[in-house]
Design a protein around this motif. Structure first.
Motif, PDB file in Angstrom:
ATOM      1  N   ALA A   1       0.820  -1.222   0.000  1.00 22.29           N
ATOM      2  CA  ALA A   1       0.000   0.000   0.000  1.00 22.29           C
ATOM      3  C   ALA A   1       0.850   1.266   0.000  1.00 22.29           C
ATOM      4  O   ALA A   1       0.500   2.263   0.635  1.00 22.29           O
ATOM      5  CB  ALA A   1      -0.933  -0.008   1.213  1.00 22.29           C
ATOM      6  N   GLU A   2       1.956   1.266  -0.740  1.00 22.56           N
ATOM      7  CA  GLU A   2       2.843   2.418  -0.682  1.00 22.56           C
ATOM      8  C   GLU A   2       2.276   3.634  -1.411  1.00 22.56           C
ATOM      9  O   GLU A   2       2.828   4.732  -1.298  1.00 22.56           O
ATOM     10  CB  GLU A   2       4.224   2.071  -1.229  1.00 22.56           C
ATOM     11  N   CYS A   3       1.178   3.463  -2.122  1.00 21.36           N
ATOM     12  CA  CYS A   3       0.503   4.602  -2.757  1.00 21.36           C
ATOM     13  C   CYS A   3      -0.622   5.149  -1.884  1.00 21.36           C
ATOM     14  O   CYS A   3      -1.448   5.942  -2.358  1.00 21.36           O
ATOM     15  CB  CYS A   3      -0.077   4.191  -4.107  1.00 21.36           C
ATOM     16  N   ALA A   4      -0.689   4.731  -0.618  1.00 23.98           N
ATOM     17  CA  ALA A   4      -1.793   5.116   0.269  1.00 23.98           C
ATOM     18  C   ALA A   4      -1.969   6.632   0.303  1.00 23.98           C
ATOM     19  O   ALA A   4      -0.998   7.382   0.434  1.00 23.98           O
ATOM     20  CB  ALA A   4      -1.551   4.560   1.664  1.00 23.98           C
ATOM     21  N   TRP A   5      -3.235   7.051   0.229  1.00 21.92           N
ATOM     22  CA  TRP A   5      -3.546   8.474   0.001  1.00 21.92           C
ATOM     23  C   TRP A   5      -4.994   8.708   0.393  1.00 21.92           C
ATOM     24  O   TRP A   5      -5.847   7.829   0.213  1.00 21.92           O
ATOM     25  CB  TRP A   5      -3.307   8.750  -1.482  1.00 21.92           C
ATOM     26  N   PHE A   6      -5.292   9.867   0.939  1.00 22.81           N
ATOM     27  CA  PHE A   6      -6.688  10.219   1.204  1.00 22.81           C
ATOM     28  C   PHE A   6      -7.235  10.872  -0.054  1.00 22.81           C
ATOM     29  O   PHE A   6      -6.852  11.977  -0.422  1.00 22.81           O
ATOM     30  CB  PHE A   6      -6.807  11.172   2.395  1.00 22.81           C
ATOM     31  N   GLY A   7      -8.119  10.129  -0.731  1.00 23.99           N
ATOM     32  CA  GLY A   7      -8.587  10.631  -2.015  1.00 23.99           C
ATOM     33  C   GLY A   7      -9.819   9.916  -2.505  1.00 23.99           C
ATOM     34  O   GLY A   7     -10.769   9.683  -1.750  1.00 23.99           O
ATOM     35  N   ASP A   8      -9.798   9.526  -3.765  1.00 21.61           N
ATOM     36  CA  ASP A   8     -10.985   8.995  -4.433  1.00 21.61           C
ATOM     37  C   ASP A   8     -10.993   7.472  -4.400  1.00 21.61           C
ATOM     38  O   ASP A   8     -10.158   6.826  -5.050  1.00 21.61           O
ATOM     39  CB  ASP A   8     -11.020   9.480  -5.885  1.00 21.61           C
ATOM     40  N   PRO A   9     -11.955   6.852  -3.698  1.00 20.74           N
ATOM     41  CA  PRO A   9     -12.021   5.393  -3.656  1.00 20.74           C
ATOM     42  C   PRO A   9     -12.304   4.769  -5.014  1.00 20.74           C
ATOM     43  O   PRO A   9     -12.029   3.577  -5.223  1.00 20.74           O
ATOM     44  CB  PRO A   9     -13.156   5.119  -2.664  1.00 20.74           C
ATOM     45  N   ALA A  10     -12.840   5.539  -5.947  1.00 26.23           N
ATOM     46  CA  ALA A  10     -13.077   5.014  -7.295  1.00 26.23           C
ATOM     47  C   ALA A  10     -11.778   4.544  -7.930  1.00 26.23           C
ATOM     48  O   ALA A  10     -11.788   3.643  -8.778  1.00 26.23           O
ATOM     49  CB  ALA A  10     -13.746   6.076  -8.172  1.00 26.23           C
ATOM     50  N   PHE A  11     -10.657   5.121  -7.516  1.00 34.53           N
ATOM     51  CA  PHE A  11      -9.376   4.708  -8.076  1.00 34.53           C
ATOM     52  C   PHE A  11      -9.080   3.257  -7.720  1.00 34.53           C
ATOM     53  O   PHE A  11      -8.691   2.460  -8.582  1.00 34.53           O
ATOM     54  CB  PHE A  11      -8.239   5.618  -7.595  1.00 34.53           C
ATOM     55  N   ASP A  12      -9.245   2.893  -6.444  1.00 33.86           N
ATOM     56  CA  ASP A  12      -8.989   1.510  -6.024  1.00 33.86           C
ATOM     57  C   ASP A  12      -9.886   0.532  -6.773  1.00 33.86           C
ATOM     58  O   ASP A  12      -9.435  -0.521  -7.227  1.00 33.86           O
ATOM     59  CB  ASP A  12      -9.230   1.355  -4.522  1.00 33.86           C
ATOM     60  N   LEU A  13     -11.157   0.865  -6.874  1.00 37.53           N
ATOM     61  CA  LEU A  13     -12.107  -0.030  -7.532  1.00 37.53           C
ATOM     62  C   LEU A  13     -11.748  -0.214  -9.003  1.00 37.53           C
ATOM     63  O   LEU A  13     -11.667  -1.344  -9.507  1.00 37.53           O
ATOM     64  CB  LEU A  13     -13.524   0.532  -7.380  1.00 37.53           C
ATOM     65  N   ALA A  14     -11.514   0.892  -9.704  1.00 34.76           N
ATOM     66  CA  ALA A  14     -11.191   0.814 -11.128  1.00 34.76           C
ATOM     67  C   ALA A  14      -9.847   0.130 -11.358  1.00 34.76           C
ATOM     68  O   ALA A  14      -9.691  -0.657 -12.301  1.00 34.76           O
ATOM     69  CB  ALA A  14     -11.180   2.220 -11.735  1.00 34.76           C
ATOM     70  N   PHE A  15      -8.872   0.405 -10.497  1.00 32.99           N
ATOM     71  CA  PHE A  15      -7.538  -0.165 -10.649  1.00 32.99           C
ATOM     72  C   PHE A  15      -7.585  -1.688 -10.576  1.00 32.99           C
ATOM     73  O   PHE A  15      -6.935  -2.391 -11.359  1.00 32.99           O
ATOM     74  CB  PHE A  15      -6.621   0.401  -9.565  1.00 32.99           C
ATOM     75  N   CYS A  16      -8.368  -2.212  -9.638  1.00 39.27           N
ATOM     76  CA  CYS A  16      -8.461  -3.661  -9.480  1.00 39.27           C
ATOM     77  C   CYS A  16      -9.239  -4.297 -10.631  1.00 39.27           C
ATOM     78  O   CYS A  16      -8.805  -5.291 -11.220  1.00 39.27           O
ATOM     79  CB  CYS A  16      -9.118  -3.984  -8.144  1.00 39.27           C
ATOM     80  N   LEU A  17     -10.377  -3.721 -10.969  1.00 37.95           N
ATOM     81  CA  LEU A  17     -11.193  -4.276 -12.046  1.00 37.95           C
ATOM     82  C   LEU A  17     -10.459  -4.259 -13.384  1.00 37.95           C
ATOM     83  O   LEU A  17     -10.642  -5.150 -14.225  1.00 37.95           O
ATOM     84  CB  LEU A  17     -12.500  -3.488 -12.160  1.00 37.95           C
ATOM     85  N   ASN A  18      -9.610  -3.261 -13.583  1.00 36.52           N
ATOM     86  CA  ASN A  18      -8.819  -3.163 -14.803  1.00 36.52           C
ATOM     87  C   ASN A  18      -8.023  -4.439 -15.055  1.00 36.52           C
ATOM     88  O   ASN A  18      -7.934  -4.930 -16.185  1.00 36.52           O
ATOM     89  CB  ASN A  18      -7.879  -1.959 -14.672  1.00 36.52           C
ATOM     90  N   HIS A  19      -7.456  -5.007 -13.986  1.00 41.48           N
ATOM     91  CA  HIS A  19      -6.637  -6.209 -14.140  1.00 41.48           C
ATOM     92  C   HIS A  19      -7.482  -7.420 -14.545  1.00 41.48           C
ATOM     93  O   HIS A  19      -6.990  -8.313 -15.248  1.00 41.48           O
ATOM     94  CB  HIS A  19      -5.872  -6.488 -12.853  1.00 41.48           C
ATOM     95  N   LEU A  20      -8.712  -7.472 -14.111  1.00 39.52           N
ATOM     96  CA  LEU A  20      -9.569  -8.591 -14.513  1.00 39.52           C
ATOM     97  C   LEU A  20      -9.875  -8.525 -16.006  1.00 39.52           C
ATOM     98  O   LEU A  20      -9.970  -9.562 -16.681  1.00 39.52           O
ATOM     99  CB  LEU A  20     -10.854  -8.588 -13.687  1.00 39.52           C
ATOM    100  N   LEU A  21     -10.007  -7.313 -16.542  1.00 37.90           N
ATOM    101  CA  LEU A  21     -10.207  -7.167 -17.989  1.00 37.90           C
ATOM    102  C   LEU A  21      -8.952  -7.583 -18.763  1.00 37.90           C
ATOM    103  O   LEU A  21      -9.022  -8.343 -19.732  1.00 37.90           O
ATOM    104  CB  LEU A  21     -10.552  -5.721 -18.331  1.00 37.90           C
ATOM    105  N   LEU A  22      -7.808  -7.082 -18.339  1.00 42.71           N
ATOM    106  CA  LEU A  22      -6.559  -7.375 -19.042  1.00 42.71           C
ATOM    107  C   LEU A  22      -6.251  -8.863 -19.053  1.00 42.71           C
ATOM    108  O   LEU A  22      -5.756  -9.411 -20.049  1.00 42.71           O
ATOM    109  CB  LEU A  22      -5.412  -6.609 -18.385  1.00 42.71           C
TER     110      LEU A  22
END
Length: 343
Positions: free
Chosen positions: A223-244
């Motif tokens: 979790a070295e990119c840990a940041w207070f921000g947009d949770p949509a990033f985590d969701l999209a980032f993970c789902l992206n790998h399932l597509l690839l």
């Protein structure tokens, strides 16, 4: 502490000193250091003693990729803080933090042995795609986001805009904008929207390689990119790998798309800090940018080597950037039409 002639590898002396000063091993005990593979942003060492094993992680200022990619080593401190924060209410979802030297940018944590913890990426690579695992990843991720939503304390502790820009927004969205000038405006807008959306504690690198499936369910690491921000990033980032991975493991593409649906629906069912339609839309509009970034950004996925596969990603991602989707289900359907999945 004696590192011994039998050491598997020799780490930087500062890592040896950290292990000795942290008192994680009895004085005089022989230690063996084994470099763990796979990381581009950190040195990770497995330390063996007579009756103990643990990991030491140190952030790198210059990441191990072909492009010039630098990031502040203070991100190691944010990762340790993220582990402590999540362990406070869901300890089964993170490794135990054992010691930390914030000034040196390193910490020690439990070693999660492959005998008990299998990487989710390895499971997916072998076509072992379980809906229950995808659902639990979504369930745990949304619990973390819900726990810290609109928390002033978390916002102050994880105010890491510079780190997140350096290690996520610039190498993914902005670098890809340079490779695709006719989609640059859309990609730059996604980066701006993500940067200004401050809602909760974000992991920043929720990908299958950073999820270990253990006896008590998924464990999040790195979790070295840990940041207070947009949770949509985590969701999209993970789902992206399932597509690839539909292109990497075409015989499991149908199951991977089902996992995409299961993870996204389970996550969205747990959203309680904003409208689930709002975060669904932000994640859906961000995902095509991340999709394109994994072939044309600074950190392309290593398993897409055929130009035909890369062009497939480019074609779909560029189309979705030109006509932004309103929900994640639209992306799943568009990708299914493109690849005609089996499995």
């Amino acid at each position: 502490m004696d590192t011994g002639a039998g050491a598997i590898d020799r780490p930087d002396p500062t890592i040896v000193d950290f292990v000795e000063n942290s008192r994680l091993m009895p004085r005089g005990m022989s230690a063996r250091f084994e470099r763990l593979p796979g990381g581009v942003s950190s040195d990770i060492w497995l330390v063996h003693g007579d009756d103990t094993s643990f990991c030491v992680k140190r952030a790198l200022a210059q990441l191990r990729v072909a492009a010039d990619w630098r990031a502040p080593i203070e991100r190691n401190t944010k990762e340790a803080a993220w582990i402590k924060a999540v362990a406070g209410f869901m300890p089964e979802a993170v490794p135990s933090l054992l010691a930390e030297d914030a000034q040196a940018g390193m910490f020690a944590m439990d070693y999660l042995s492959p005998r008990s913890f299998e990487g989710w990426k390895a499971q997916l690579q072998h076509g072992h795609v379980l809906p229950a695992t995808a659902a639990e990843v979504g369930r745990r991720l949304v619990r973390i986001h819900s726990k810290f939503a609109r928390s002033p304390a978390a916002a102050a502790e994880f105010a890491a805009d510079a780190i997140f820009h350096a290690i996520r927004l610039e190498p993914y969205l902005l670098a890809t904008a340079q490779a695709h000038p006719d989609r640059a405006a859309a990609l730059e807008k996604l980066a701006e929207t993500t940067a200004r959306t401050k809602l909760t504690l974000v992991h920043g690198d929720v990908s299958p390689k950073n999820i270990l499936v253990g006896p008590q369910g998924p464990v999040f690491i790195d979790a070295e990119c840990a940041w207070f921000g947009d949770p949509a990033f985590d969701l999209a980032f993970c789902l992206n790998h399932l597509l690839l991975k539909c292109l990497w493991v075409p015989t499991a593409a149908g199951r991977l798309l089902a996992a995409f649906q299961k993870l996204s629906e389970t996550y969205l069912d747990g959203v309680d800090w904003e409208s689930c339609q709002d975060i669904d839309r932000r994640a859906a509009q961000l995902l095509p940018g991340l999709f394109l970034a994994r072939v044309d950004g600074k950190s392309p996925v290593e398993y897409l080597t055929e130009e035909q596969d890369k062009d497939t990603v480019r074609r779909v991602a560029r189309s979705l950037l030109a006509r932004p989707p309103d929900c994640l289900a639209e992306i799943r359907q568009a990708w299914a039409r493109e690849i005609n999945p089996i499995g």
